[in-house]
Write a protein that holds these residues in place. Structure first.
Motif, PDB file in Angstrom:
ATOM      1  N   ALA A 216       0.859  -1.180   0.000  1.00 53.43           N
ATOM      2  CA  ALA A 216       0.000   0.000   0.000  1.00 53.43           C
ATOM      3  C   ALA A 216       0.892   1.225   0.000  1.00 53.43           C
ATOM      4  CB  ALA A 216      -0.910  -0.012   1.233  1.00 53.43           C
ATOM      5  N   PHE A 217       0.662   2.126  -0.945  1.00 55.54           N
ATOM      6  CA  PHE A 217       1.537   3.278  -1.120  1.00 55.54           C
ATOM      7  C   PHE A 217       0.995   4.497  -0.378  1.00 55.54           C
ATOM      8  CE2 PHE A 217       2.754   0.505  -4.501  1.00 55.54           C
ATOM      9  CZ  PHE A 217       4.116   0.703  -4.634  1.00 55.54           C
ATOM     10  N   HIS A 218       1.870   5.087   0.448  1.00 55.64           N
ATOM     11  CA  HIS A 218       1.591   6.314   1.168  1.00 55.64           C
ATOM     12  C   HIS A 218       2.567   7.381   0.675  1.00 55.64           C
ATOM     13  CE1 HIS A 218      -0.840   4.346   4.476  1.00 55.64           C
ATOM     14  NE2 HIS A 218      -0.266   3.308   3.905  1.00 55.64           N
ATOM     15  N   PRO A 219       2.291   8.664   0.913  1.00 58.31           N
ATOM     16  CA  PRO A 219       3.227   9.699   0.485  1.00 58.31           C
ATOM     17  C   PRO A 219       4.613   9.533   1.097  1.00 58.31           C
ATOM     18  CG  PRO A 219       1.128  10.677   1.078  1.00 58.31           C
ATOM     19  CD  PRO A 219       1.052   9.241   1.482  1.00 58.31           C
ATOM     20  N   SER A 220       4.679   8.975   2.305  1.00 64.82           N
ATOM     21  CA  SER A 220       5.967   8.775   2.972  1.00 64.82           C
ATOM     22  C   SER A 220       6.675   7.522   2.498  1.00 64.82           C
ATOM     23  CB  SER A 220       5.756   8.693   4.484  1.00 64.82           C
ATOM     24  OG  SER A 220       4.870   7.631   4.803  1.00 64.82           O
ATOM     25  N   LEU A 243       6.841  -7.472   7.702  1.00 66.98           N
ATOM     26  CA  LEU A 243       6.290  -6.183   7.293  1.00 66.98           C
ATOM     27  C   LEU A 243       7.428  -5.260   6.896  1.00 66.98           C
ATOM     28  CD1 LEU A 243       3.716  -5.580  10.191  1.00 66.98           C
ATOM     29  CD2 LEU A 243       3.379  -6.857   8.058  1.00 66.98           C
ATOM     30  N   VAL A 244       7.159  -4.392   5.935  1.00 65.55           N
ATOM     31  CA  VAL A 244       8.144  -3.378   5.537  1.00 65.55           C
ATOM     32  C   VAL A 244       7.460  -2.022   5.586  1.00 65.55           C
ATOM     33  CG1 VAL A 244       9.849  -2.667   3.845  1.00 65.55           C
ATOM     34  CG2 VAL A 244       9.177  -5.076   3.988  1.00 65.55           C
ATOM     35  N   TRP A 245       8.093  -1.084   6.280  1.00 64.65           N
ATOM     36  CA  TRP A 245       7.551   0.270   6.451  1.00 64.65           C
ATOM     37  C   TRP A 245       8.613   1.251   5.970  1.00 64.65           C
ATOM     38  CZ3 TRP A 245       4.384   1.895  11.377  1.00 64.65           C
ATOM     39  CH2 TRP A 245       3.944   3.232  11.237  1.00 64.65           C
ATOM     40  N   TYR A 246       8.323   1.923   4.852  1.00 63.77           N
ATOM     41  CA  TYR A 246       9.215   2.965   4.339  1.00 63.77           C
ATOM     42  C   TYR A 246       8.795   4.304   4.947  1.00 63.77           C
ATOM     43  CZ  TYR A 246      10.737  -0.049   0.436  1.00 63.77           C
ATOM     44  OH  TYR A 246      11.268  -1.047  -0.333  1.00 63.77           O
ATOM     45  N   ASP A 247       9.779   5.077   5.409  1.00 68.63           N
ATOM     46  CA  ASP A 247       9.458   6.397   5.936  1.00 68.63           C
ATOM     47  C   ASP A 247      10.755   7.162   6.133  1.00 68.63           C
ATOM     48  OD1 ASP A 247       7.847   8.504   7.154  1.00 68.63           O
ATOM     49  OD2 ASP A 247       6.412   6.907   7.639  1.00 68.63           O
ATOM     50  N   SER A 248      10.629   8.382   6.683  1.00 73.17           N
ATOM     51  CA  SER A 248      11.814   9.199   6.935  1.00 73.17           C
ATOM     52  C   SER A 248      12.643   8.566   8.051  1.00 73.17           C
ATOM     53  CB  SER A 248      11.390  10.604   7.337  1.00 73.17           C
ATOM     54  OG  SER A 248      10.764  10.572   8.616  1.00 73.17           O
ATOM     55  N   PRO A 249      13.955   8.815   8.079  1.00 74.12           N
ATOM     56  CA  PRO A 249      14.789   8.281   9.152  1.00 74.12           C
ATOM     57  C   PRO A 249      14.292   8.693  10.538  1.00 74.12           C
ATOM     58  CG  PRO A 249      16.171   9.103   7.381  1.00 74.12           C
ATOM     59  CD  PRO A 249      14.765   9.510   7.053  1.00 74.12           C
TER      60      PRO A 249
END
Length: 431
Positions: A216-220, A243-249
């Protein structure tokens, strides 16, 4: 005393071990060098944090090597569906039907039993190390590092940390993104760092093993679910997932500082409702992500495979698939090289390897960047375009299935429209 081999492979990760096995099966004498050693598989052990989505195309390669059969006796999880959708909310969202921006790839549409398998990296590596040890012409030198690679006119000499010297016709760098072999061969890279990082979380959830992996694509950045195996008798009616969570450091640092119960609640809140009810967090870790490509895949008697040659956005778990394709390609070309009586470092052979693999790797790198750029933002025109695009993909099975077959490693060419978009990506900033 210097020990002589046809080929020295530096790095016994999944790609290096696969290549050494294939070369050994074809009669080459090989030294496979790695600082680490693969521990024994323990079925009671929690899943490895590092997992890969191994494509159907590379499953065939691993079967040829004899590794897949060993992996199947440990654990691997087939998935028959792949879901992709847009979770970004924007004023334009109100103009679109709910979940227009969603597409589901299904194995039944491709007349195949599955799209791929989710496999723990240590399972794949352990199986390949078993295969390596079955090859009489391959020496596995575990616990050894390389201190120098010296190229001469008639051979290359590899010096190990303990002072041992190995001579060979060809040195293969399979030692990862920070490759020492690449550095010693004086091969530069082009590298672009993404602003986001990726956090990997090993969890248990309530329910049977699912047959779908989704993003699921989020802006972050995207949030992904990769199903693993049943949790067994110790945790009845529960299963493992990654699970994989992409976000800012900064965001990921905040998440990692949470207690496990707080992190569990935060994940359940932040992920889509398709996420099954979580019961336990086992471990988590985050890492930076970058796109990197070697300026050349070879120099003299040194050639690169896998992450030593290229790293991509891990968005769809394609990194190891590209590495296995490198290994299979190089293995076949070296067989042809020997059949023609040429030295294994013959420039025409190594140039042919690069001519075959660089465009294929670049296509996948750009395709991942295309998806990443299109989805990781709130730009209204792109928001509308990606929702309409996903909706059209769902409505146009032929186009959708072409993309699926490309991701599965069955077809080598991206659909034309994606090639056009991807070709324009270098001018776009990385999110």
């Amino acid at each position: 005393m210097t020990q002589a081999y046809d080929i020295v492979v530096v790095g016994a990760g999944m790609v290096g071990a696969a290549l050494a096995t294939g070369l050994g099966q074809n009669g080459f004498s090989v030294a496979l060098i790695d600082r680490d050693s693969a521990g024994a598989f323990d079925p009671a052990q929690s899943p490895d944090l590092r997992v890969s989505a191994i494509s159907a195309g590379n499953e065939r390669y691993l079967r040829q090597l004899g590794a897949w059969q060993k992996m199947a006796t440990m654990r691997l999880t087939p998935y028959t569906r792949l879901g992709v959708w847009d979770e970004t909310r924007h004023p334009l969202s109100n103009l679109l039907p709910a979940r227009l921006g969603q597409t589901i790839f299904n194995a039944t549409d491709l007349n195949t039993g599955h799209l791929g398998h989710i496999v723990e990296n240590r399972v794949t590596q352990y199986a390949l190390w078993q295969c390596v040890r079955e090859q009489p012409s391959v020496d596995l030198l575990a616990g050894s590092g390389v201190s120098a690679v010296c190229q001469q006119q008639d051979q290359a000499t590899v010096t190990l940390d303990d002072g041992r010297e190995l001579s060979c016709q060809l040195v293969v760098g399979a030692d990862g993104a920070q490759s020492r072999v690449r550095e010693m061969a004086d091969i530069g890279t082009q590298r672009d760092q993404y602003s986001q990082q990726a956090m990997v979380i090993s969890v248990r959830y309530r329910g049977a093993v699912e047959d779908i992996t989704w993003q699921a694509f989020h802006p972050s950045g995207p949030r992904a679910f990769l199903p693993l195996h049943s949790a067994g008798d110790a945790f009845p009616q529960e299963s493992w997932a990654s699970l994989v969570w992409y976000d800012s450091p900064d965001t990921l640092s905040r998440l990692k500082a949470m207690s496990k119960p707080d992190l569990l609640a935060e994940i359940q809140r932040a992920f889509p409702p398709e996420l099954p009810p979580l019961t336990h967090i086992d471990a988590c870790a985050s890492f930076p992500i970058a796109r990197q490509h070697a300026n050349s895949y070879s120099n003299g008697r040194v050639v690169l495979v896998g992450d030593s040659a290229h790293t991509i956005n891990p968005l769809a778990g394609q990194g190891v698939n590209l590495g296995f394709q490198d290994a299979q390609c190089l293995q076949d070309l070296l067989k042809e090289c020997r059949r023609n009586g040429l030295n294994l470092s013959d420039s025409s052979c190594l140039q042919q390897y690069e001519q075959q693999r660089r465009p294929a790797n670049r296509r996948m790198m750009l395709a991942m960047d295309l998806f990443y750029y299109l989805f990781s933002n709130r730009i209204p025109p792109l928001h509308l375009a990606r929702n309409l695009g996903l909706g059209m993909a769902q409505a146009l099975p032929f186009a959708k299935n072409r993309v699926a077959r490309y991701a599965m490693g069955i077809e080598e060419e991206l659909p034309a429209v994606l090639q056009l978009l991807a070709s324009r990506l270098p001018s776009l900033p990385l999110p």
